[in-house]
Design an enzyme around this catalytic site. Structure first.
Site, PDB file in Angstrom:
ATOM      1  N   HIS A  78      38.192 -22.984  12.746  1.00 19.46           N
ATOM      2  CA  HIS A  78      38.969 -22.637  14.152  1.00 19.46           C
ATOM      3  C   HIS A  78      38.155 -23.221  15.397  1.00 19.46           C
ATOM      4  CE1 HIS A  78      40.401 -19.242  16.898  1.00 19.46           C
ATOM      5  NE2 HIS A  78      39.506 -19.170  17.704  1.00 19.46           N
ATOM      6  N   GLU A  79      36.662 -23.264  15.170  1.00 21.91           N
ATOM      7  CA  GLU A  79      35.084 -23.119  16.276  1.00 21.91           C
ATOM      8  C   GLU A  79      35.216 -24.227  16.420  1.00 21.91           C
ATOM      9  OE1 GLU A  79      35.082 -21.541  18.118  1.00 21.91           O
ATOM     10  OE2 GLU A  79      35.643 -19.703  16.993  1.00 21.91           O
ATOM     11  N   HIS A  82      37.892 -26.541  18.879  1.00 21.76           N
ATOM     12  CA  HIS A  82      37.756 -26.641  20.089  1.00 21.76           C
ATOM     13  C   HIS A  82      37.004 -27.693  20.283  1.00 21.76           C
ATOM     14  CE1 HIS A  82      39.267 -22.328  21.128  1.00 21.76           C
ATOM     15  NE2 HIS A  82      38.862 -21.632  19.673  1.00 21.76           N
TER      16      HIS A  82
END
Length: 170
Positions: A78-79, A82
Site C-alpha cells: 500500500h505504502e 504511493h
C-alpha cells in the site's frame, strides 16, 4: 518515549516483501526505482505513511508487532504504491485511479484504502464533552486547545458550544 524493538526476522520479512513488490513494479514499468528507506516510527492508528519527497515508508511498530505477516502483506505494498505513483505520475489524488491501478494492475494486490487491524492498543485517550443534544469525544490535541483557550468546538446538530465533562478511562 521508548522505542519498540522490532525482531530482526520481522524486519527481514518487511524487506523481503518490499523487494518483491519493487521488483514487480520495476519490471512492469520498465524502471529502476531504488529501494525506499523503511523506518518504524509511525504513531497512532495509522498503519503506515509514505513520504514522497524522501522516498521513505514509515511503519507503525505496535501494529506490526501485533499483526505480523497480515500487516506486512497489506501495508508494505500500500505504502510502496504511493511512492511509485508519485515517481511515475507526480502529485495525484492519494487513493485515486493511478494508485488503484498501481495496486491492482502492477503490484497485483487489492486496492484497500484503510486497514482493519485492531487499534485499541494505539488509540489515544479521549475526553468527554457535551452539548444540549449529545456527548462528544475529543482527542487530547483538541482538548488541550480548549484548555489553552485557542479553540472552542460546537455541536454540528444543535450548534451549542461543547462543555468538558470527564476523561474517558481508556
Amino acid at each position: 518515549m521508548s522505542t519498540l524493538r522490532i525482531p530482526i526476522a520481522l524486519q527481514q520479512a518487511v524487506m523481503q516483501c518490499l523487494r518483491h513488490y519493487l521488483q514487480l513494479a520495476n519490471q512492469h514499468l520498465g524502471t529502476a526505482y531504488p529501494e525506499p528507506k523503511i523506518n518504524y516510527h509511525q504513531r497512532g492508528t495509522n498503519a503506515g505513511s509514505a513520504y514522497l519527497q524522501s522516498f521513505e515508508i514509515r511503519l507503525n511498530p505496535v501494529l506490526l508487532l501485533e499483526n505480523k505477516q497480515p500487516f506486512i502483506d497489506e501495508v508494505v505494498p500500500h505504502e510502496l504504491a504511493h511512492l511509485l505513483v508519485y515517481r511515475q505520475f507526480g502529485r495525484v489524488a492519494p487513493h485515486g485511479k493511478e494508485w488503484r491501478w498501481m495496486m491492482e494492475q502492477v503490484l497485483k494486490v487489492p486496492a484497500s484504502r484503510t486497514h482493519q487491524f485492531e487499534v485499541a492498543s494505539v488509540r489515544s485517550k479521549t475526553f468527554n464533552y457535551q452539548c444540549k443534544c449529545q456527548q462528544h469525544a475529543l482527542t487530547i490535541r483538541r482538548h488541550n486547545k480548549v484548555l489553552r483557550g485557542e479553540s472552542e468546538y460546537r455541536c454540528r446538530q444543535c450548534g451549542e458550544k461543547l462543555q468538558f465533562i470527564t476523561i474517558n478511562p481508556d
